[in-house]
Design an enzyme around this catalytic site. Sequence first.
Site, mmCIF file in Angstrom:
data_model
loop_
_atom_site.group_PDB
_atom_site.id
_atom_site.type_symbol
_atom_site.label_atom_id
_atom_site.label_comp_id
_atom_site.label_asym_id
_atom_site.label_seq_id
_atom_site.Cartn_x
_atom_site.Cartn_y
_atom_site.Cartn_z
ATOM 1 N N HIS A 1 3.081 6.768 -6.979
ATOM 2 C CA HIS A 1 2.347 7.965 -7.389
ATOM 3 C C HIS A 1 3.276 9.184 -7.376
ATOM 4 O O HIS A 1 3.172 10.072 -8.240
ATOM 5 C CB HIS A 1 1.168 8.169 -6.431
ATOM 6 C CG HIS A 1 0.090 9.050 -6.952
ATOM 7 N ND1 HIS A 1 -1.009 9.420 -6.195
ATOM 8 C CD2 HIS A 1 -0.093 9.657 -8.149
ATOM 9 C CE1 HIS A 1 -1.799 10.180 -6.898
ATOM 10 N NE2 HIS A 1 -1.266 10.354 -8.083
ATOM 11 N N HIS B 1 0.822 -1.210 0.000
ATOM 12 C CA HIS B 1 0.000 0.000 0.000
ATOM 13 C C HIS B 1 0.862 1.269 0.000
ATOM 14 O O HIS B 1 0.687 2.152 -0.843
ATOM 15 C CB HIS B 1 -0.915 0.003 1.226
ATOM 16 C CG HIS B 1 -1.698 1.262 1.396
ATOM 17 N ND1 HIS B 1 -2.987 1.410 0.957
ATOM 18 C CD2 HIS B 1 -1.370 2.456 1.952
ATOM 19 C CE1 HIS B 1 -3.419 2.624 1.231
ATOM 20 N NE2 HIS B 1 -2.446 3.281 1.843
ATOM 21 N N GLU B 2 1.766 1.358 0.964
ATOM 22 C CA GLU B 2 2.564 2.581 1.076
ATOM 23 C C GLU B 2 3.463 2.783 -0.143
ATOM 24 O O GLU B 2 3.717 3.915 -0.552
ATOM 25 C CB GLU B 2 3.387 2.567 2.364
ATOM 26 C CG GLU B 2 2.554 2.601 3.635
ATOM 27 C CD GLU B 2 1.548 3.742 3.682
ATOM 28 O OE1 GLU B 2 1.808 4.804 3.076
ATOM 29 O OE2 GLU B 2 0.491 3.570 4.307
ATOM 30 N N HIS C 1 1.625 4.610 -2.817
ATOM 31 C CA HIS C 1 1.764 6.067 -2.676
ATOM 32 C C HIS C 1 3.094 6.528 -3.276
ATOM 33 O O HIS C 1 3.165 7.548 -3.976
ATOM 34 C CB HIS C 1 1.743 6.461 -1.202
ATOM 35 C CG HIS C 1 0.386 6.497 -0.574
ATOM 36 N ND1 HIS C 1 -0.646 7.242 -1.076
ATOM 37 C CD2 HIS C 1 -0.090 5.885 0.541
ATOM 38 C CE1 HIS C 1 -1.705 7.101 -0.299
ATOM 39 N NE2 HIS C 1 -1.399 6.277 0.691
#
Length: 706
Positions: free
Chosen positions: A502, A495-496, A499
């Site tokens: 992105h 998940h991290e 980020h």
Amino acid sequence: MKKAIPFLALVLLIAACNDSKKQSTESTDEMNNTENPLLAESTLPYGAPDFSKIKDENFKPAMLEGIEQQKKAVEEIANNKEEPTFENTVLALEKSSVLLDRATQVFYALTGANTNETLRAIETEMAPKFAAQKDMIYLNENLFNRFKTLYDKKETLNLDAESLKLLENYYEDFEIAGANLSAEDKEKLKSFNEKIATLTTKFGKTLLDANNAGAVIFTNKEDLAGVDEDFLKTKESEDGKGWSIPLQNTTQQPLLQSMENRASREKLFKAAWHRADHGEYDTREIIKELVEVRAQKAKLLGFNNYAEWSLQKTMAKTPENVNKFFSGLIPAATAKAQTEADEIQQMIKAKGQDFTLEPWDWNYYAEMVRKEKYDLDENQIKPYFELKNVLEKGVFYAAEKLYGITYKPRTDIPTYHEDVMVYELFEEDGEPLGLFYADYYARPSKSGGAWMSNFVTQSKLYNKKPVIYNVCNYPKPAEGEPALLTYDEVETMFHEFGHALHGFFADQEYPSLSGTAVARDFVEFPSQFNENWALYPEILKNYALHYKTGEPIPQELIDKIKNSGTFNQGYSLTENLAASNLDMQWHTIAADKQIEDVNAFEKEALNTTNLDVVHAVPPRYRSTYFSHIFAGGYAAGYYSYSWTEMLHHDAYNWFETHGGLTRENGQRFRDMILSRGNTLNLEKMYKDWRGSEPKIEPMLKARGLK
């Protein structure tokens, strides 16, 4: 959803002062007494912060100097006698915060991940100054008039698409911030903003103290029966006479899953539940004052409540749309949670126990149900999830397969803590992409949760490539022992890094539009989407290797993980919806409503939306320790986790129907979503990539609710 939002990424990095002359003198005096590495760009690769030189005492003078430089630049722009142009107004403001951004990006990284008393004192002192600086910019009438002049004739300026978006973004920010208020009302607003900044900082500081002070001491080894021995070794007191169990920043605590002693479970749960509602760690008065000031601010700006004001630039747009979204989820979530509660109650009875299921029992007996239904024991799978393997052979490997990027460890880059690892990332053709810092272990100086942010933001304007960090809170193993993760922690790592991708794939001219600088109900989409690759067969077989034997995880265990994927989803969604609802209830309070009792308000908020129908399912965050909304940037925005979950399941559904994990699909997703930053309308961006509006059905299916 274990991903605590990366709240540090949302900290306002624009700042100012009310007494510029005094602060200018103060900053000059302090800088003369020290060689300050923050005042000049770092000479390290990618401009990464040089932690071998940076000292705590460097931050305040650097930030004050950054404040002064920006204030001077803003005055020049606002008082410029020439006709406003994009270059002398919009671009000039965009360039006004170079020093301030450099200093604050490093400062807030440390206050979140490795703070101390000095940094916390500086944070408290600087908070109102930051609020004042934002007001100095966005409540400056002359400056706003120059932007309005350009905005009103934007179609004739012949700007490229990103430059036009930058102008529009600034103009909208001016209006939202109160640029159209009267001079008298602007002064009131400044007072509100300063108070809000002070209170949010105070809440965060108090909660960190509460978390640390709330650690539960056990002196009898039998009280900790069932808890992993290796974990206990790391928590044993120096005199060997007890064990200190730290609190995570969520309601439920990880050890409740394995604690055999019911009294111990209750003790740990209640310590977490009451951590911030007594004595010097009581946050309730802060909450009451904070929501009141936020409501007053919203009224001054012409809105019925804070949520109406806050949601203006989001995908959801209004509190009504958020509540409509909730109404489509709550009945299915609570019904599934009740079914799960019934199953757990039956398990309690089957074990010869005669008591009613309580919140502190849920995870312990739910694990028994899971083992019985799916024959899945977390301790069976953890040996296959060694931290470094998960990162390098899982997270990085998935990024290589989808986007072509590769990595190389960098041991020559200084870090702020010995546990931090640094990697250099490269494009498929070998072109450098940026630096990645991984800080995974929990410690008392670190805030709870997990997040991503930048030390350096990508920008073509400054020819900058990104320097990005991920922070998590995994238990650190004893010396010489491997760091073995639960599957939930594996997903958090994916998940991290979503980020991070992105941010790494950002391709913007202007830093304020770069990468993750998007609405809260979109920013969690790329990160949640990246979780999907954790169990993807090609990725899983590459990283899920037994830490002793190197053997790949057996298909039998993989099947168990997948089959149990919808297990406990009623609980999981209900606890998140309860927290999201609390957030929205707190921020739809009218300015004339007085809150007498925080706990009573919380109880009523859950009752009116039927989120308390299953007694044993408490909200993921109780108000008193809800740092996302009272100390971070998620006020009236916690719903975004569920909103973006809808997006990520819908997006993964597209991948599944278009060939799954391929370079072509990854490149298309990168080009149309991950690389666009905040340069396009987010709804249009998603629809252009997906080919349709997002649908909620894939989310309900993934949760086992349909």
